[in-house]
Design an enzyme around this catalytic site. Structure first.
Site, PDB file in Angstrom:
ATOM      1  N   TYR A 135      90.100  15.970  36.768  1.00 26.74           N
ATOM      2  CA  TYR A 135      89.345  16.067  35.506  1.00 26.74           C
ATOM      3  C   TYR A 135      90.255  16.409  34.324  1.00 26.74           C
ATOM      4  O   TYR A 135      89.764  16.811  33.269  1.00 26.74           O
ATOM      5  CB  TYR A 135      88.280  17.163  35.600  1.00 26.74           C
ATOM      6  CG  TYR A 135      87.004  16.783  36.323  1.00 26.74           C
ATOM      7  CD1 TYR A 135      87.039  16.083  37.529  1.00 26.74           C
ATOM      8  CD2 TYR A 135      85.763  17.148  35.819  1.00 26.74           C
ATOM      9  CE1 TYR A 135      85.869  15.764  38.202  1.00 26.74           C
ATOM     10  CE2 TYR A 135      84.590  16.827  36.475  1.00 26.74           C
ATOM     11  CZ  TYR A 135      84.647  16.136  37.678  1.00 26.74           C
ATOM     12  OH  TYR A 135      83.485  15.833  38.343  1.00 26.74           O
ATOM     13  N   LYS A 185      93.301  15.404  50.722  1.00 29.51           N
ATOM     14  CA  LYS A 185      93.346  14.061  51.311  1.00 29.51           C
ATOM     15  C   LYS A 185      94.826  13.760  51.439  1.00 29.51           C
ATOM     16  O   LYS A 185      95.344  12.767  50.932  1.00 29.51           O
ATOM     17  CB  LYS A 185      92.609  13.065  50.401  1.00 29.51           C
ATOM     18  CG  LYS A 185      92.467  11.672  50.981  1.00 29.51           C
ATOM     19  CD  LYS A 185      91.616  11.599  52.247  1.00 29.51           C
ATOM     20  CE  LYS A 185      91.694  10.194  52.848  1.00 29.51           C
ATOM     21  NZ  LYS A 185      91.043  10.118  54.178  1.00 29.51           N
ATOM     22  N   ASP A 218      86.979  13.495  53.564  1.00 29.19           N
ATOM     23  CA  ASP A 218      85.991  12.680  54.291  1.00 29.19           C
ATOM     24  C   ASP A 218      85.471  13.432  55.518  1.00 29.19           C
ATOM     25  O   ASP A 218      84.273  13.438  55.809  1.00 29.19           O
ATOM     26  CB  ASP A 218      86.579  11.303  54.663  1.00 29.19           C
ATOM     27  CG  ASP A 218      87.981  11.374  55.259  1.00 29.19           C
ATOM     28  OD1 ASP A 218      88.593  12.467  55.262  1.00 29.19           O
ATOM     29  OD2 ASP A 218      88.478  10.321  55.729  1.00 29.19           O
ATOM     30  N   ASP A 242      83.319  18.705  43.243  1.00 31.30           N
ATOM     31  CA  ASP A 242      82.116  18.146  42.611  1.00 31.30           C
ATOM     32  C   ASP A 242      81.289  17.383  43.639  1.00 31.30           C
ATOM     33  O   ASP A 242      80.077  17.571  43.750  1.00 31.30           O
ATOM     34  CB  ASP A 242      82.533  17.207  41.466  1.00 31.30           C
ATOM     35  CG  ASP A 242      81.330  16.530  40.842  1.00 31.30           C
ATOM     36  OD1 ASP A 242      80.359  17.236  40.521  1.00 31.30           O
ATOM     37  OD2 ASP A 242      81.350  15.287  40.691  1.00 31.30           O
ATOM     38  N   ASP A 246      77.456  18.428  45.697  1.00 29.12           N
ATOM     39  CA  ASP A 246      76.198  17.666  45.741  1.00 29.12           C
ATOM     40  C   ASP A 246      75.719  17.521  47.180  1.00 29.12           C
ATOM     41  O   ASP A 246      74.517  17.537  47.445  1.00 29.12           O
ATOM     42  CB  ASP A 246      76.345  16.292  45.072  1.00 29.12           C
ATOM     43  CG  ASP A 246      75.806  16.292  43.629  1.00 29.12           C
ATOM     44  OD1 ASP A 246      75.924  17.333  42.959  1.00 29.12           O
ATOM     45  OD2 ASP A 246      75.256  15.253  43.195  1.00 29.12           O
TER      46      ASP A 246
HETATM   47  C1  IPM Z   1      78.718  19.161  37.794  1.00 26.79           C
HETATM   48  C2  IPM Z   1      78.507  17.885  37.044  1.00 26.79           C
HETATM   49  C3  IPM Z   1      79.633  17.688  36.049  1.00 26.79           C
HETATM   50  C4  IPM Z   1      80.933  17.689  36.812  1.00 26.79           C
HETATM   51  C5  IPM Z   1      79.520  16.412  35.206  1.00 26.79           C
HETATM   52  C6  IPM Z   1      78.230  16.376  34.451  1.00 26.79           C
HETATM   53  C7  IPM Z   1      80.714  16.202  34.309  1.00 26.79           C
HETATM   54  O1  IPM Z   1      78.392  16.794  37.914  1.00 26.79           O
HETATM   55  O2  IPM Z   1      78.800  20.225  37.158  1.00 26.79           O
HETATM   56  O3  IPM Z   1      78.788  19.108  39.028  1.00 26.79           O
HETATM   57  O4  IPM Z   1      81.322  16.684  37.398  1.00 26.79           O
HETATM   58  O5  IPM Z   1      81.584  18.725  36.812  1.00 26.79           O
HETATM   59 MN    MN Z   2      78.402  17.359  40.011  1.00 28.64          MN
END
Ligand code: IPM
Ligand code: MN
Length: 347
Positions: A135, A185, A218, A242, A246
């Site tokens: 990032y 990785k 992975d 990130d 999720d």
């Molecule tokens: C998160 C979000 C952000 C990230 C996006 C919106 C830039 O997905 O906080 O997980 O990738 O950090």
């Molecule tokens: Mn995210």
């Protein structure tokens, strides 16, 4: 009375709905705890961008610096403002500008919440590097629009940046079940990820009491689904973290339960607290967003401010309502119903 100055950035979409809910709960917790939270609201958002041409004013970071903490709802309204513009104009500059290098995301099932997995015994703390890596924003495009177009996005890993996040991960592991999973990785990415592995091994020497495992991204993604109970603290780069968080959100029942804290561990600048879910434009202002992730993030803020007792009270209030089936099924209870239930459980 002890008073904390909090910058509130509700942002876009359901960010506004859930910030209101979380703020009510934090206020109630403060009242019970005998301290005060003084909130200053900032309208910085995509709507603000459409009006002013910027996501926040040029001195936005300096304005935020004097606060004890920042509470953020969500940023992004891609139908109106490209995500690459809105996120690089508000959320990411705050994370980087205040050296909030540790993004902490807890993943566990609240009582009464059914995840998509049969397993119910997991308690994972993801520690995501939050200021560099994939990032970093380094790169560019040339020969735009031609057949020779080139796009370069350079991931930057510094020794200081990698070492501090791994050390932070070890400290968290030491305070929990003493297991650290370091994610890379390094079989494919032979520079940055081999470097990350090396730094992990070096830092590990200071934490002989912590058991370290090295996973490829992975493989750990699969493990989070198949055997989440085998994991304790995970430390990963910005992008890997990130993605994994999720998955963490999914296995804990959905994004409505995923809380996060963007921490500046040396406290040289404010930290920021936000739910993981984002702005969800499709359900914005319908009053149906689940505020639990946002309230949980508020509890993480209270903890960071040193109000651990109030934070624990908020967490038990959340757990007592989910145990009774409130806020446990997507779309069943309204934002207001869940918020009122938490407030009632607190008192
Ligand atoms: C998160 C979000 C952000 C990230 C996006 C919106 C830039 O997905 O906080 O997980 O990738 O950090
Ligand atoms: Mn995210």
């Amino acid at each position: 009375m002890k008073t904390y100055d909090i910058a509130l950035i509700p942002g876009d979409g359901i960010g506004k709905d859930v910030t209101g809910a979380a703020w009510q709960v934090m206020q109630a917790a403060a009242k019970r705890g005998g301290f005060a939270l003084d909130g200053t609201r900032f309208p910085w958002s995509c709507a603000y961008y459409l009006e002013t041409g910027a996501m926040m004013p040029p001195d936005g970071i300096e304005t935020l610096r004097k606060f004890d903490a920042i509470y953020l709802g969500a940023v992004g309204w891609s139908a109106e403002v490209p995500d690459s513009v809105s996120l690089h104009g508000l959320l990411l500059p705050i994370r980087k500008g205040f050296t909030q290098y540790a993004n902490i995301r807890p993943h566990r099932l609240l009582p009464g919440v059914q995840g998509p997995l049969r397993s119910d015994g997991f308690d994972i703390l993801c520690i995501r590097e939050n200021t560099e890596g994939e990032y970093s924003g380094a790169g560019g495009r040339i020969h735009c629009g031609t057949a020779n177009e080139v796009a370069i996005e350079t991931a930057i890993f510094t020794r200081a940046g990698v070492e501090r996040i791994i050390r932070f991960g070890f400290e968290q592991a030491r305070a929990r079940r003493k297991k650290l999973a370091s994610v890379t990785k390094s079989n494919a990415q032979k520079h940055s990820m081999v470097f990350w592995d090396e730094v992990t091994r070096e830092v590990a020497k200071d934490y002989a009491d912590v058991e370290v495992s090295h996973y490829h991204i992975d493989a750990i993604a699969a493990r989070m689904v198949l055997a989440p109970e085998s994991l304790d603290v995970i430390v990963a780069s910005n992008l890997f973290g990130d993605i994994l968080t999720d998955i963490g959100a999914a296995i804990q029942g959905g994004l409505g339960y995923a809380a996060s804290a963007n921490i500046n561990p040396d406290r040289s600048a404010p930290s920021m607290f936000e739910p993981v879910h984002g702005s969800a434009p499709d359900i914005a202002q319908l009053g149906v967003a689940n505020p639990i992730a946002a309230i949980w993030s508020g509890a993480m803020m209270l903890e960071h401010l040193g109000e651990g007792h109030a934070a624990a009270e908020v967490m038990s209030a959340i757990e007592s309502i989910t145990a009774r089936g409130i806020g446990t099924i997507a779309g069943k209870d309204r934002t207001e119903t869940i918020t009122q239930a938490v407030l009632a459980a607190l008192s």
